[in-house]
Design a protein around this motif. Structure first.
Motif, PDB file in Angstrom:
ATOM      1  N   UNK A  45       0.835  -1.213   0.000  1.00  8.14           N
ATOM      2  CA  UNK A  45       0.000   0.000   0.000  1.00  8.14           C
ATOM      3  C   UNK A  45       0.867   1.259   0.000  1.00  8.14           C
ATOM      4  N   UNK A  46       2.128   1.097  -0.397  1.00  8.09           N
ATOM      5  CA  UNK A  46       3.033   2.243  -0.475  1.00  8.09           C
ATOM      6  C   UNK A  46       2.515   3.237  -1.527  1.00  8.09           C
ATOM      7  N   UNK A  47       2.638   4.551  -1.240  1.00  8.52           N
ATOM      8  CA  UNK A  47       2.094   5.545  -2.176  1.00  8.52           C
ATOM      9  C   UNK A  47       2.559   5.347  -3.624  1.00  8.52           C
ATOM     10  N   UNK A  81       1.172   0.961  -6.169  1.00 11.38           N
ATOM     11  CA  UNK A  81       0.511   0.931  -7.468  1.00 11.38           C
ATOM     12  C   UNK A  81       1.332   0.136  -8.486  1.00 11.38           C
ATOM     13  N   UNK A 129      -8.481  -1.402  -2.396  1.00  9.77           N
ATOM     14  CA  UNK A 129      -8.127  -0.148  -1.716  1.00  9.77           C
ATOM     15  C   UNK A 129      -7.416   0.791  -2.693  1.00  9.77           C
ATOM     16  N   UNK A 130      -6.519   0.205  -3.511  1.00  7.01           N
ATOM     17  CA  UNK A 130      -5.742   1.029  -4.439  1.00  7.01           C
ATOM     18  C   UNK A 130      -6.609   1.557  -5.581  1.00  7.01           C
ATOM     19  N   UNK A 160      -9.895   2.032  -5.706  1.00  6.50           N
ATOM     20  CA  UNK A 160     -11.159   2.690  -5.369  1.00  6.50           C
ATOM     21  C   UNK A 160     -11.280   4.051  -6.072  1.00  6.50           C
ATOM     22  N   UNK A 161     -10.203   4.815  -6.011  1.00  8.47           N
ATOM     23  CA  UNK A 161     -10.236   6.154  -6.593  1.00  8.47           C
ATOM     24  C   UNK A 161     -10.467   6.118  -8.120  1.00  8.47           C
ATOM     25  N   UNK A 162      -9.638   5.339  -8.869  1.00  9.60           N
ATOM     26  CA  UNK A 162      -9.888   5.252 -10.312  1.00  9.60           C
ATOM     27  C   UNK A 162     -11.293   4.725 -10.635  1.00  9.60           C
ATOM     28  N   UNK A 185     -14.133   0.625  -4.944  1.00  6.75           N
ATOM     29  CA  UNK A 185     -13.222  -0.497  -4.761  1.00  6.75           C
ATOM     30  C   UNK A 185     -13.949  -1.821  -4.588  1.00  6.75           C
TER      31      UNK A 185
END
Lengths: 85, 652
Positions: free
Chosen positions: B237-239, B243, B331-332, B334-336, B344
């Protein structure tokens, strides 16, 4: 010392914080009811663990379990940001 | 027989416990009038045997998500007209609070309960395991049995406790009366007053009870989760790396599906060919041999070859889900996904749809928001499922010469990747449009539990992959077998008399032309001519509305009938595609433009009866299935037509 009322997303991360209030102003929003069912209740401890690579959602910890919630859901949780600092 | 329901929060090992308790006796049950499937099994022996029903994971019994409503309806007797005699509540020993919250609701419903305090090994290791006897005393005598579902520890004790509680109904009712006063009103009264669970005091009251029980049991909540999970999440889950790793994991899965499956596919293919040749020698000459060599082996064989790919894809997706990575991926993204009106939560159903849309659509039950769930259901068929692979492989094999490259990559692989990406892009577009037209309106913000990372439990993974593989083979043995035979009959009768001395190929073509299948194909030829398809492809298109992979078996039968011989292998089918011409001309049927039209059509078209049936069931009505069928068919036709026109403009 009076509590420093802060919305959870703006509180310092990775630190146990006392929940002061969960906003249920919007009665149709399921997320605030769900938060209560998961144990996010006034007086309990919540931790902001991290933010997603894209800035949303946030990961929070309640009683040994972690949940992903959206920023607008987290904004409904008011915590005391000053207490432990 | 007494009926026991298994209830618990998600990620508490409930299904493993169900498998341990029921062993091989489980089956899927459909209660009359209810469309949702329940996993039912038998546990115990002789007079002590009871029926165990596995209910979906749930946090609460208010019914905020479709999964929760299933659990709620079953417990309250609305599913089968009968309440369970006992509920076994699975509580996570590492964080018992939320499980006891659920227990308070069940006890309020007036149903006796037994608690399985699961994963006590993990809790003991972390030094946070509650004492089961003190917990039982604190919870007014509800039996609490420590278990480890993965290893089977405590399962026999749990079964004994369930049998004892079923026999001792008086003890359990007195238990309930005690808790009822603690937690306020009864569950039914609370639901009548507050059907949607909007009274914040109810949760607060229940947690006050839970806290009291835990305090009395001497349990203190631990701070933080397991350090191994923290260390892994620091990477996954690193910024930035998070990804990158996400893309790498997804890429590796699809790469593995093709590279790992290739040698296995070759093995299956040669086995089918050997078996077909052998069958040709033992089956008596005549009608039966014709059916065997021209229908069964080309038809079923062409589909069975894809079993390795399907198994590997389900295996890898199952591993990702069981280790806990899938939730991190959700979690990653969800935004897209939010940009196209999803969240998500839609990720796992959509990802599963890359294997098969049927389990994918069933997995949408975790989505609380009805509109988001419907959108996810309607776009799931656009994710490239494994049934499209047979069609893609054959068409790409004809379109692109072996060994052709695009930069450092094989051109065939790049084209295949393009089709996967294309399906996902059209899916995104469809989700965006549906969310702003048919299904516009507010969405509920999702809340998703992030379970600790765990080593996958091999037993469960292998069982699941086996079930998938078996259901695929069963379909090959029934639906595809049936369609292959039917198609052979339809393309052989009525018999057309051909003058003696006609070359065999021309004679075969004339026979197919005059057959029932030929008539049907010719009937839709004007409709598909703009896509560059002839009546033979028309037969394949019609047949593949039952299931996509039938296209390959159909073309196998069509061309095997044409050549009067069995054609089993992919290479031979590709050969038949290359030499196929429009009747009376030398114009190839499968030129570049029409092959691209074929690929684009299969990328989008909803050719799968099972998917449409599951859409009707999960979305609640034929209207949604009709909407899915119509929009996908129209989109497929338009995109295929446009694709062909563009290629024609460039290539001529």
């Amino acid at each position: 010392m009076p509590p420093t009322r802060t919305p959870l997303p703006e509180a310092p991360p990775r630190r146990p914080l006392v929940v002061l209030d969960v906003d249920r102003g919007d009665a149709d929003a399921q997320d605030s009811h769900r938060l209560l069912e998961l144990g996010v209740l006034p007086g309990r401890i919540v931790t902001l663990v991290r933010t997603s690579p894209f800035g949303c959602p946030l990961e929070i910890e309640i009683e040994g379990a972690r949940f992903a919630i959206r920023r607008e859901t987290a904004m409904k949780i008011t915590v005391d940001a000053g207490g432990g600092a | 027989m007494k009926r026991v329901a298994l209830v618990g929060n998600p990620n508490t090992g409930k299904s493993s416990l169900f498998n341990r308790l029921t062993g091989l006796s489980q089956k899927i049950a459909n209660y009359p009038g209810v469309t949702v499937e329940h996993h039912v099994g038998r546990s115990g022996a002789g007079g002590d045997a009871f029926e165990l029903v596995d209910l979906p994971g749930t946090y609460s019994l208010v019914g905020r998500s479709p999964d929760e409503r299933v659990a709620c309806d079953f417990l309250d007797g609305r599913t089968s007209g009968r309440r369970p005699d006992l509920v076994c509540v699975v509580v996570d020993a590492c964080q018992p609070g939320r499980g006891l919250f659920l227990l308070s609701q069940i006890v309020d419903m007036g149903i006796p309960a037994v608690v399985a305090l699961n994963m006590v090994d993990e809790a003991r290791e972390a030094g946070v395991s509650p004492d089961s006897e003190r917990l039982s005393r604190a919870a007014r005598g509800v039996p609490v049995i420590p278990t480890v579902a993965v290893t089977g520890e405590g399962v026999d004790a749990l079964r004994t406790a369930v049998v004892a509680a079923l026999a001792d109904s008086k003890a359990s009712t007195s238990t309930i009366a005690a808790v009822e006063t603690e937690a306020g009103s009864t569950w039914r009264a609370a639901r009548r007053a507050d059907p949607d669970g909007k009274d914040p005091n109810e949760s607060a009251r229940r947690y006050a009870w839970v806290r009291g029980v835990l305090a009395e049991a001497g349990w203190k909540p631990p701070l933080g989760v397991r350090p191994s999970t923290d260390r892994l999440d620091a990477w996954f889950l690193h910024p930035i790396f998070g990804f990158v790793l996400f893309l790498a994991v997804m890429g590796a899965i699809f790469q593995a599906v093709f590279t790992l499956a290739a040698p296995l596919q070759d093995a299956v293919e040669s086995a089918v060919a050997t078996l077909g040749a052998w069958a040709g020698t033992v089956v008596p000459d005549g009608f039966l041999r014709d059916i065997t060599t021209q229908a069964v082996f080309p038809g079923v064989g062409a589909v069975v070859v894809f079993l390795p790919q399907i198994l590997i894809l389900f295996l890898l997706l199952g591993l990702l889900e069981d280790t806990g990575y899938m939730t991190r991926a959700a979690f990653i993204v969800d935004r897209p996904l939010r940009a196209i009106g999803l969240s998500g939560r839609a990720f796992i159903p959509l990802m599963s749809s890359f294997a098969c849309a049927v389990p994918g659509i069933m997995a949408t039950r975790v989505i609380e928001d009805r509109r988001e769930r419907l959108i996810t259901i309607l776009v799931s068929p656009l994710m490239t499922c494994s049934a499209r692979l047979p069609v893609y492989t054959v068409a790409i094999g004809v379109l692109i010469p072996e060994g052709a490259t695009v930069g450092p990559f094989g051109a065939r692989g790049v084209t295949l990747l393009g089709l996967y990406v294309g399906g996902a892009l059209f899916g995104s577009l469809a989700a965006f449009v549906l969310g702003r037209t048919v299904l516009r309106g507010r969405r509920d913000a999702p809340i998703l539990e992030m379970p600790p990372y765990r080593l996958p439990e091999w037993r469960a993974v292998v069982t699941r992959v086996w079930h998938r593989g078996w259901s695929f083979l069963r379909r090959a043995g029934t639906v595809i077998f049936g369609i292959s035979v039917l198609l052979w009959v339809l393309s052989t009768y009525p018999r057309v008399d051909v003058p003696d001395g006609t070359p065999p190929a021309a004679a075969a073509a004339a026979r197919l032309h005059g057959s029932f299948a030929g008539m049907a194909g010719r009937a839709i030829e004007p409709l598909i001519d703009p896509l560059g398809f002839d009546w033979r492809v028309g037969i394949g298109l019609l047949a593949s509305f039952a299931a996509r992979e039938v296209f390959v078996s159909t073309m196998g039968v069509v061309y095997a009938v044409g050549a009067g011989d069995a054609e089993v292998t992919e290479a031979q089918l590709e050969g038949a595609f290359r030499t196929a011409v429009h009747d009376g001309t030398t114009v190839p049927v499968f030129g570049i433009a029409s092959l691209i039209a074929l690929l684009l059509f299969y990328m989008i078209a909803p050719q799968c009866v099972s998917t449409l049936a599951v859409i009707r069931r999960e979305a609640g009505g034929w209207g949604w299935a009709a909407l899915a069928f119509t929009y996908l068919t129209v989109l497929a036709y338009v995109v295929a037509w446009a694709g062909r026109q563009i290629v024609l403009a460039f290539v001529g």
